[in-house]
Design an enzyme around this catalytic site. Structure first.
Site, short mmCIF file in Angstrom:
data_model
loop_
_atom_site.label_atom_id
_atom_site.label_comp_id
_atom_site.label_asym_id
_atom_site.label_seq_id
_atom_site.Cartn_x
_atom_site.Cartn_y
_atom_site.Cartn_z
CG HIS A 261 -2.08 0.83 1.26
ND1 HIS A 261 -2.41 1.68 0.24
CD2 HIS A 261 -3.00 1.07 2.24
CE1 HIS A 261 -3.48 2.37 0.57
NE2 HIS A 261 -3.87 2.04 1.78
CG HIS A 300 -4.17 0.70 -8.28
ND1 HIS A 300 -5.52 0.61 -8.03
CD2 HIS A 300 -3.64 1.50 -7.33
CE1 HIS A 300 -5.78 1.35 -6.97
NE2 HIS A 300 -4.67 1.89 -6.52
CG ASP A 356 2.89 4.55 -3.76
OD1 ASP A 356 2.82 5.63 -3.18
OD2 ASP A 356 2.16 3.58 -3.48
N1 CMC Z 1 5.18 -6.40 -10.47
C1 CMC Z 1 5.09 -7.59 -11.09
N2 CMC Z 1 3.96 -8.29 -11.25
C2 CMC Z 1 2.85 -7.76 -10.74
C3 CMC Z 1 2.85 -6.51 -10.05
C4 CMC Z 1 4.06 -5.82 -9.94
N3 CMC Z 1 4.12 -4.64 -9.33
N4 CMC Z 1 1.59 -6.23 -9.66
C5 CMC Z 1 0.84 -7.26 -10.05
N5 CMC Z 1 1.59 -8.18 -10.70
C6 CMC Z 1 1.13 -9.42 -11.32
C7 CMC Z 1 0.87 -10.50 -10.31
O1 CMC Z 1 1.99 -11.28 -10.06
C8 CMC Z 1 -0.26 -11.26 -10.97
O2 CMC Z 1 0.31 -12.06 -11.98
P1 CMC Z 1 -0.27 -13.54 -12.24
O3 CMC Z 1 -1.67 -13.33 -12.74
O4 CMC Z 1 0.66 -14.15 -13.23
O5 CMC Z 1 -0.25 -14.25 -10.91
C9 CMC Z 1 -1.08 -10.19 -11.67
O6 CMC Z 1 -0.12 -9.13 -11.96
C10 CMC Z 1 -2.22 -9.63 -10.83
O7 CMC Z 1 -1.67 -9.17 -9.59
P2 CMC Z 1 -2.38 -9.27 -8.18
O8 CMC Z 1 -1.34 -9.34 -7.13
O9 CMC Z 1 -3.41 -10.37 -8.22
O10 CMC Z 1 -3.13 -7.89 -8.14
P3 CMC Z 1 -3.74 -7.18 -6.87
O11 CMC Z 1 -4.87 -6.36 -7.36
O12 CMC Z 1 -4.04 -8.18 -5.80
O13 CMC Z 1 -2.53 -6.28 -6.35
C11 CMC Z 1 -1.10 -4.46 -5.98
C12 CMC Z 1 -2.47 -4.91 -6.53
C13 CMC Z 1 -1.03 -2.93 -6.01
C14 CMC Z 1 -0.95 -4.92 -4.52
C15 CMC Z 1 0.02 -5.07 -6.86
O14 CMC Z 1 -0.10 -4.60 -8.19
C16 CMC Z 1 1.41 -4.78 -6.31
O15 CMC Z 1 1.90 -5.52 -5.45
N6 CMC Z 1 2.10 -3.69 -6.80
C17 CMC Z 1 3.38 -3.31 -6.26
C18 CMC Z 1 3.19 -2.54 -4.95
C19 CMC Z 1 2.68 -1.14 -5.20
O16 CMC Z 1 3.17 -0.42 -6.06
N7 CMC Z 1 1.68 -0.74 -4.40
C20 CMC Z 1 1.10 0.59 -4.46
C21 CMC Z 1 -0.31 0.57 -4.92
S1 CMC Z 1 -0.95 2.18 -5.35
C22 CMC Z 1 -0.91 3.18 -3.96
C23 CMC Z 1 -1.35 2.55 -2.70
O17 CMC Z 1 -2.30 1.78 -2.61
O18 CMC Z 1 -0.73 2.86 -1.69
#
Ligand code: CMC
Length: 423
Positions: A261, A300, A356
């Protein structure tokens, strides 16, 4: 709906594109079986409230607070006006705005005992931990906050919380540096006063560069709310117990702390430093694609397009770098973005830069250590948390947040006392 187990059909009304989870509870495999429930870890497809605060269209990259597009607010409004908008639901008249600014300015000081206990933290305490603890401590200084049914009390706590966040955040920063805490300067604007509490030394008055004040104020606006994100959900979940708002907001600070987050901005900077130079980007990307790590600041839950906040931040970065000089990590970030946006892995999963990705570069240029980045996010997010909390307290449909589970453990085991088991 047709239950394939029994062949029975049910009418389940659809309202606002949703069905009520309680309506599917009538669907049972047998009369004495539990009703059908929804399994949704991470609330990926569950609406938990009705809200009129923030609108997001993740496919189109749209973000609006109370109906106003974020681009217009970032360009033409101020953080305190946006805070008023989020909390009250409408833009203030001149008199209302002056009163609001006056109230918030008046409440910037904190009880001296807060200073005392903050000084007790270890020299290297993470400022988010200090912020979380000091925010929750406010409930002990203002026991009247427990009276959440009283609109005047609710208003007072909201004003206090928004007013004191910069003071607590700045003191957490000064603590890590071993510098004396600086008291608020109420002659200054909200954001200028924050900079003064962060950076003032022996000079009688500290007034930051106008361009820096404006850029930081804009960053606060961009972070001010984001509908039902993890920290808003934490605030609502804890707030649903009818606890005071400081305790609820402290839960929000805790949720924001995590690297998935708000902690992502800190993680982005560490990632860029680790990559070190453009030549190392391809091998880093390979590591991400093979699942060894994540590209922080990308992806996201809601945006499947460019995060509109990231676009505005890229612009604000130019204003800041004009004053501070360009952050050398910017080149790595831009190249990383370019490569990722063309790569099949990221394109297929619709992963774009989020808020971010670039904010940390600005914060670093402003001389903040990475540990402080999420504190800045928290100060900006406070009005959003409070608007969500206020809406919750007035929503007759809300109940104590209490999800179901699918139990997977043992049942009715016979207990043998330790004295027999260990004999
Ligand atoms: N790098 C590499 N792969 C990713 C990333 C990433 N940053 N984000 C998602 N994926 C992949 C993930 O591995 C999955 O692949 P697969 O379908 O092959 O398993 C697919 O994309 C879907 O990801 P998810 O984890 O199911 O998506 P989610 O909606 O649960 O997670 C998230 C959203 C923001 C937690 C995630 O994108 C992430 O971890 N991003 C990096 C951390 C980040 O930048 N967070 C800030 C978010 S915005 C501001 C805030 O909320 O504070």
């Amino acid at each position: 709906m047709r239950d394939n187990r029994t062949g029975l059909e049910y009418d389940v009304p659809i309202t606002d594109g949703t069905i009520r989870a309680s309506d599917i509870g009538q669907i049972k495999a047998a009369d004495d079986a539990p009703g059908l429930a929804v399994y949704d870890p991470g609330f990926v497809n569950t609406a938990a409230c009705r809200s009129s605060i923030t609108y997001i269209d993740g496919d189109k990259g749209v973000l609006e607070y109370r109906g106003y597009p974020i681009e217009q607010l970032a360009e033409k409004s101020s953080f305190l006006e946006v805070a008023y908008l989020l909390v009250h639901g409408n833009l203030p008249s001149k008199a209302e705005f002056e009163q609001w600014v006056h109230e918030i300015t008046y409440h910037t000081f904190v009880h001296e005992n807060i200073k005392g206990f903050m000084q007790g933290f270890r020299y290297d305490a993470h400022p988010m931990g200090m912020l979380m603890a000091s925010v929750s401590s406010l409930s002990t200084f203002y026991p009247d906050a427990a009276n959440i049914a009283d609109p005047d009390s609710r208003h007072l706590q909201i004003v206090r919380m928004i007013a004191k966040m910069p003071t607590l955040g700045a003191w957490a920063f000064r603590h890590a540096q071993g510098k004396p805490y600086v008291y608020p300067d109420n002659d200054l604007s909200y954001t200028a006063n924050f900079l003064s509490m962060l950076f003032k030394m022996s000079e009688p008055k500290y007034v930051g560069d106008e361009r820096i004040i404006k850029a930081l104020d804009t960053l606060f606006i961009l972070h001010a709310d984001h509908e039902q994100n993890a920290s808003a959900n934490a605030v609502r979940s804890v707030g649903s117990t009818q606890v005071d708002p400081y305790s609820a907001v402290a839960a929000g600070v805790g949720a924001l702390y995590g690297p998935l987050h708000g902690g992502a901005n800190e993680a982005v900077l560490r990632m860029l430093r680790r990559i070190g130079s453009k030549e190392n980007i391809p091998s880093f990307i390979e590591g991400v694609k093979s699942g060894n790590e994540r590209l922080m600041g990308f992806g996201h839950r809601v945006y499947k397009n460019y995060d509109p906040r990231a676009r505005i931040i890229k612009g604000a970065a130019d204003d800041v770098f004009e004053v501070t000089g360009v952050n050398p990590l910017l080149e790595i970030a831009k190249e990383l973005e370019k490569i990722a946006l063309e790569d099949e892995y990221f394109v297929k999963r619709r992963l774009y830069p989020n808020v971010d990705f670039y904010s940390g570069l600005i914060y670093e240029a402003l001389a903040f250590p990475p540990e402080m980045f999420t504190v800045l996010f928290a100060i900006g997010r406070a009005p959003g948390w409070l608007a969500q909390w206020l809406e919750l307290t007035q929503d007759k449909e809300q109940k104590i947040a209490r999800p179901k589970q699918i139990y997977t453990g043992e049942r009715t085991l016979a207990f043998t006392p330790a004295s027999e088991r260990w004999a």
